[in-house]
Design an enzyme around this catalytic site. Structure first.
Site, short mmCIF file in Angstrom:
data_model
loop_
_atom_site.label_atom_id
_atom_site.label_comp_id
_atom_site.label_asym_id
_atom_site.label_seq_id
_atom_site.Cartn_x
_atom_site.Cartn_y
_atom_site.Cartn_z
N ARG A 13 6.80 18.68 6.83
CA ARG A 13 6.34 18.64 5.33
C ARG A 13 5.68 17.28 5.16
O ARG A 13 5.00 17.48 3.86
CB ARG A 13 7.42 18.99 4.47
CG ARG A 13 8.02 20.43 4.57
CD ARG A 13 9.15 20.87 3.62
NE ARG A 13 9.47 22.07 3.69
CZ ARG A 13 10.48 22.68 2.72
NH1 ARG A 13 10.92 21.81 1.89
NH2 ARG A 13 10.79 23.96 2.82
N LEU A 15 2.86 13.99 5.12
CA LEU A 15 1.58 13.62 5.36
C LEU A 15 1.08 14.17 6.87
O LEU A 15 0.27 14.94 7.07
CB LEU A 15 1.04 12.31 4.79
CG LEU A 15 -0.16 11.95 5.27
CD1 LEU A 15 -1.36 12.68 4.18
CD2 LEU A 15 -0.37 10.45 4.91
N TYR A 137 10.55 -2.12 8.41
CA TYR A 137 10.01 -1.01 8.85
C TYR A 137 9.19 -1.32 10.33
O TYR A 137 9.52 -0.60 11.30
CB TYR A 137 8.91 -0.53 7.73
CG TYR A 137 7.86 0.65 8.55
CD1 TYR A 137 8.48 1.98 8.56
CD2 TYR A 137 6.89 0.56 8.89
CE1 TYR A 137 7.91 3.15 8.82
CE2 TYR A 137 6.09 1.65 9.49
CZ TYR A 137 6.50 3.00 9.54
OH TYR A 137 5.81 4.03 9.86
N THR A 165 -3.97 4.25 12.43
CA THR A 165 -4.14 3.47 11.27
C THR A 165 -3.70 3.99 9.93
O THR A 165 -2.89 5.00 9.84
CB THR A 165 -5.62 3.08 11.46
OG1 THR A 165 -5.94 2.05 10.62
CG2 THR A 165 -6.40 4.45 11.02
N LEU A 167 -3.38 6.35 7.04
CA LEU A 167 -3.82 7.72 6.64
C LEU A 167 -3.78 8.25 5.41
O LEU A 167 -3.24 7.47 4.67
CB LEU A 167 -2.89 8.39 7.46
CG LEU A 167 -2.59 8.22 8.91
CD1 LEU A 167 -1.35 8.87 9.65
CD2 LEU A 167 -3.89 8.36 9.85
N TRP A 203 -3.58 -4.48 -7.27
CA TRP A 203 -2.87 -5.69 -6.77
C TRP A 203 -3.67 -6.44 -5.75
O TRP A 203 -4.36 -5.77 -5.08
CB TRP A 203 -1.66 -5.00 -5.91
CG TRP A 203 -0.34 -4.74 -6.84
CD1 TRP A 203 -0.60 -4.41 -8.03
CD2 TRP A 203 1.05 -4.71 -6.45
NE1 TRP A 203 0.55 -4.08 -8.83
CE2 TRP A 203 1.49 -4.10 -7.56
CE3 TRP A 203 1.69 -4.73 -5.33
CZ2 TRP A 203 2.85 -4.06 -7.82
CZ3 TRP A 203 3.06 -4.70 -5.28
CH2 TRP A 203 3.65 -4.14 -6.39
#
EC number: 1.1.1.271
Length: 315
Positions: A13, A15, A137, A165, A167, A203
């Protein structure tokens, strides 16, 4: 891959996973299994093993992960490393134990060394210090890539890995608290336009260079690799093209139709200064992207507006 084979898309579900499902179906792969987090908790080893035992899975696209932008990585590093490590251990080991024919593990180019030479070749992994803002991560995802490599080396499991890369596209996360730069900018400029704001804050100073790949192109590359690649080394998936955050903001501003100013908040972190993948290996395997950046942003913005409209109708 066998068109009749049972395919599990972990994270179907999200991306990445939803795009892989779309691509598989477009190519005639219809025996697809997807489980929500409520239906299957990938951090629960017993549940994962039961799932693989009962479902008789032939192929796995491992697109499930705990993900987020700089802010989320800074706030929740313990959750990022723990959840991703345990999901990888559970799924990869179960795929081995229950004789899955082939597995594709998805890494991310943000796990390459912060100061890796540019463009980034596959062999640059583990050659330098990581970007501190997403270190937890990155360590977890590196472990997943290495697990696939070592299970392949020791047991001859047909486990391969790829390194997409940045997305963007349908089903992206547009939450400003934990989204990545592309969806965050799309939402910021859209809301600024709606509220008639006079400026949008970005930012950093706008100088970092980034590469962006439309998610349906990424999905096509993943299916292509599952059909055509069996090497031990991971494969970069990208465009080989880059844009500064400042120029990206200007492009999104134009597409959205915002008429105010852009304010670069230099008190906030830039992140990695440059991150461009070397996609020579992927091109040599016979695949190249087809959706350009401006076209992709238009598609992503159209999807975002449709979702926002649907959400308003449900209120």
């Amino acid at each position: 891959m066998d068109k009749e084979g049972r395919i599990y898309v972990a994270g179907h579900r999200g991306l990445v996973g939803s795009a892989i499902v779309r691509n598989l179906r477009s190519k005639g792969y219809n025996n697809i299994v997807g489980k929500t987090r409520q239906e299957l908790d990938l951090t629960n080893q017993e549940a994962v093993r039961k799932f693989f035992q009962e479902e008789k899975i032939d192929y796995v696209f491992f697109a499930a992960a705990r993900v987020g932008g700089i802010n989320a990585n800074n706030i929740y590093p313990a959750e990022f490393i723990y959840d991703n490590l345990i999901m990888e251990c559970n799924v990869i080991k179960a795929a081995h134990d229950f004789k899955v024919k082939k597995l594709l593990f998805l890494g991310s180019t943000c796990i390459y060394p912060k100061m890796a030479p540019q463009p980034i070749k596959e062999e640059y992994l583990l050659t330098g210090l990581l970007e501190p803002t997403n270190e937890a991560y990155a360590v977890a995802k590196i472990a997943g890539l290495e697990m696939c490599k070592f299970f392949k080396r020791q047991y001859k499991d047909n486990f391969i890995s790829c390194m997409p890369t940045n997305l963007y596209g349908p089903n992206d996360n547009f939450d400003l608290n934990n989204s990545h730069v592309m969806p965050a900018l799309i939402r910021k400029f859209h809301e600024a336009k709606q509220s008639l704001a006079d400026k949008v804050e970005i930012w950093g100073d706008g100088t970092p260079l980034r590469e962006f790949l439309y998610v349906d192109d990424m999905a096509d590359a993943c299916v292509y690799l599952m059909e055509n690649y069996e090497g031990e080394e991971h494969v970069n998936i990208g465009t080989g093209e880059e844009v500064s955050i400042g120029d990206l903001a200007k492009l999104i501003k134009k597409i959205v139709g915002f008429e105010g100013d852009i304010f670069f908040n230099t008190n906030m972190p830039n992140g990695t200064p440059r991150k461009l993948t070397d996609v020579t290996k992927l091109h040599e395997l016979g695949w190249q992207h087809s959706v350009g950046l401006e076209e992709g942003i238009n598609l992503a913005y159209d999807w975002f507006k449709d979702e926002e409209l649907q959400a308003l109708k449900l209120k």
